[in-house]
Design an enzyme around this catalytic site. Structure first.
Site: not given
Length: 459
Positions: A69-70, A177, A194, A196, A320
Site C-alpha cells: 500500500g505504501t 483503512q 493495502s 493486509h 511514550c
C-alpha cells in the site's frame, strides 16, 4: 490471545489462505507468456484484477497491483505530480494523513515543490471548505485518507472530491483503512489500498488511476502493470488478496453492525471504569471496528506492556511508545490528550467475550501503571502562594502533567502554576489536562531552555 490491532494488520482471512494455497500450484508461471502455463497465470491475474476493480468501483484497466500500500501511495503521488507538472508543483494534504503520504509530501518539498496542509477539528475530521481554502492555481494534486488509521474518523471524501473537481484538481484517496467496509464515495481520481488491512496477505497493494487523470510513471519503464508497478507480480498473493477482499465485502454490513455494538460498549464503559480518560475520534462518523482513548498520568509504553501481559494486543499513538518523544502527528493535529493512548481495532469475528474480558482487565492495568508512577489524588492543603513555577526539564511524559496535578492544589483558585518543560508532549497534554480537570490554560512562553506552560486554577 485476543488480537486487537487489525488497523495495523488484519489476521489472514480463511478465504485468502485457501486462494493462496491453490494459486501456488496454478499461478507460478509468467502471465506475459503465451504457452499454457502462462495463459493460465494470465487468467488468474485478470480475474483478480476484475474482482479488485469491482470492489474499488473502477474499471479493471484502471487498476494495477503494487508490492504494498505504501508503494501504491508513493507511486500514485509521484505519477500525478509528474503528469501535471505544467499546472504547478503544489501538493495539498491533510494534517492527519498516513505517514506514507506525509513522507511523499516531504520528498516533494525537498525537491523544490510546495505543500499545503489542511487542518482538522478536535475529532480528526477535515472540512471541504478547508480544502477549498488550500487549493491554489498551481495545485497539481490533493490527498485525503478515507478514514483515519489512528482514531477511526471517516473523512468527507465525496464533499472534498466535489471541491477538488470544481477546481480541476485530482484527488488521491488513501483507502487502506476503509476499503474492507465498502467502496469510497465520491468522484475521486486516484485510490491506493493495502491487502493486509483487510485480511489479505502482506506485500500486495492496489493503485487505481481513473481515465483522464494525467499520470506519468516515474523510474525506468516497465511493460508490466501498465508501466506503473515494475517487476514480476506475486500472483499467488494477488489472487489471495482479491479473493479475501471479495469475501470481507460480502460479510461487511453484518460484521460492521456487530463490531459497532462492541466498540460502542468500549466507548461507553471505558470512561466509567477508568478515571481521567478521554475517548478521541468522531463519535458517529467513524470506522465500525476501531476506538481510541487516552489515559491521564499514564506511560503509554508501560500500559501496552501491561495489557500484553494480560493477554491483549493493542496499539498506541502515544509519544511514550516512540523513541522520538514526540506525540503522534494525528493526536497533535487534533489537539487531544496523547499520553496513555490506546487504540483498539477489532478483527472480523472478534467475540463479545473478548471485549468484555478486555474491559475487566483495563482498570487494573491503568491503576497499576499509575501506582508505579506515584500518582495519587493530591490532598487538600493550604495555598502556599498565588503562583508557582515547576522545573520539569528532563522529565518525560507523563511526569510533567503529574507534577502539575500535584502542584495545582498549592495555589488558590485563580492562582497560577507554570510548568517549565523540554518535552514536546507537554504542548499537547497540559492544555488537554486543563480541559479535563476544569482549569484554564493561559498559554506558553519560550524560555532559553524549554518552554513555560501556564495554568490558572479553576474552582
Amino acid at each position: 490471545m485476543p488480537y486487537f490491532d487489525s488497523a495495523s494488520a488484519a489476521p489472514l482471512h480463511p478465504v485468502a489462505r485457501q486462494a493462496l494455497q491453490a494459486s501456488l500450484d496454478e499461478g507460478w508461471a509468467d502471465p506475459a507468456r503465451l504457452y499454457r502455463e502462462g495463459r493460465r497465470a494470465r487468467l488468474l491475474l485478470d480475474a483478480a484484477r476484475e474482482a479488485a476493480a469491482e470492489a474499488v468501483g473502477c474499471r479493471a484497466d484502471e487498476l494495477v497491483f503494487t508490492p504494498s500500500g505504501t508503494h501504491a501511495v508513493h507511486t500514485g503521488i509521484a505519477g500525478v505530480l509528474a503528469g501535471r507538472r505544467r499546472v504547478g508543483d503544489h501538493l495539498v494534504v491533510s494534517a492527519v494523513e498516513h505517514s506514507s503520504v506525509l513522507h511523499s509530501a516531504a520528498a516533494h518539498e525537498a525537491r523544490g515543490g510546495s505543500v499545503g496542509e489542511v487542518p482538522v477539528d478536535r475529532w480528526g475530521a477535515v472540512s471541504a471548505s478547508g480544502y477549498a481554502d488550500a487549493l491554489v492555481p498551481a495545485t497539481a494534486l490533493a490527498c485525503l485518507q478515507s478514514a483515519n488509521h489512528e482514531v477511526g474518523t471517516v473523512q468527507p471524501v465525496a464533499e472534498v472530491a466535489e471541491v477538488c473537481g470544481a477546481a480541476g484538481v485530482p484527488l488521491l484517496v488513501d483507502a487502506a483503512q476503509s476499503l474492507a467496509w465498502g467502496p469510497v464515495e465520491g468522484a475521486w481520481s486516484v485510490l491506493a489500498a493495502s491487502a493486509h488491512k483487510w485480511g489479505g496477505p502482506p506485500g500486495v497493494g492496489l493503485l487505481a488511476v481513473r481515465k483522464g487523470v494525467r499520470f506519468s510513471p516515474q523510474g525506468p519503464a516497465d511493460e508490466r502493470e501498465s508501466g506503473r508497478s515494475p517487476g514480476f507480480v506475486n500472483l499467488p498473493a494477488i489472487v489471495a488478496a482479491a479473493a479475501s477482499l471479495r469475501a470481507v465485502r460480502a460479510e461487511a454490513d453484518a460484521e460492521a453492525a456487530r463490531l459497532r455494538i462492541l466498540v460502542d460498549r468500549i466507548r461507553r464503559r471505558v470512561v466509567r471504569l477508568v478515571p481521567d480518560v478521554e475517548v478521541v475520534g468522531h463519535a458517529d462518523r467513524r470506522l465500525p471496528h476501531l476506538v481510541t482513548f487516552s489515559c491521564l498520568y499514564v506511560d503509554g509504553e508501560a500500559l501496552l506492556h501491561e495489557l500484553d501481559r494480560a493477554g491483549f494486543s493493542v496499539s498506541s499513538g502515544s509519544s511514550c511508545t516512540s523513541s522520538t518523544l514526540t506525540p503522534s502527528h494525528v493526536l497533535r493535529a487534533m489537539g487531544v490528550l496523547s499520553e496513555g493512548n490506546v487504540r483498539v481495532s477489532l478483527p472480523s469475528g472478534t467475540p463479545a467475550a473478548e471485549v468484555n474480558a478486555f474491559l475487566e482487565v483495563l482498570p487494573a492495568a491503568v491503576a497499576g501503571v499509575r501506582e508505579r508512577l506515584g500518582v495519587s489524588e493530591p490532598a487538600a492543603v493550604a495555598p502556599e502562594a498565588d503562583s508557582l513555577e515547576l522545573d520539569t526539564l528532563g522529565l518525560r511524559c507523563p511526569q510533567p502533567v503529574i507534577e502539575l496535578a500535584r502542584a495545582i492544589v498549592r495555589v488558590p483558585v485563580g492562582g497560577t502554576v507554570t510548568v517549565l518543560s523540554d518535552d514536546e508532549v507537554a504542548r499537547l497534554d497540559i492544555p488537554a489536562w486543563c480541559a479535563m480537570r476544569g482549569h484554564e490554560y493561559l498559554g506558553e512562553t519560550p524560555r532559553p531552555t524549554g518552554t513555560a506552560y501556564t495554568v490558572r486554577r479553576g474552582a
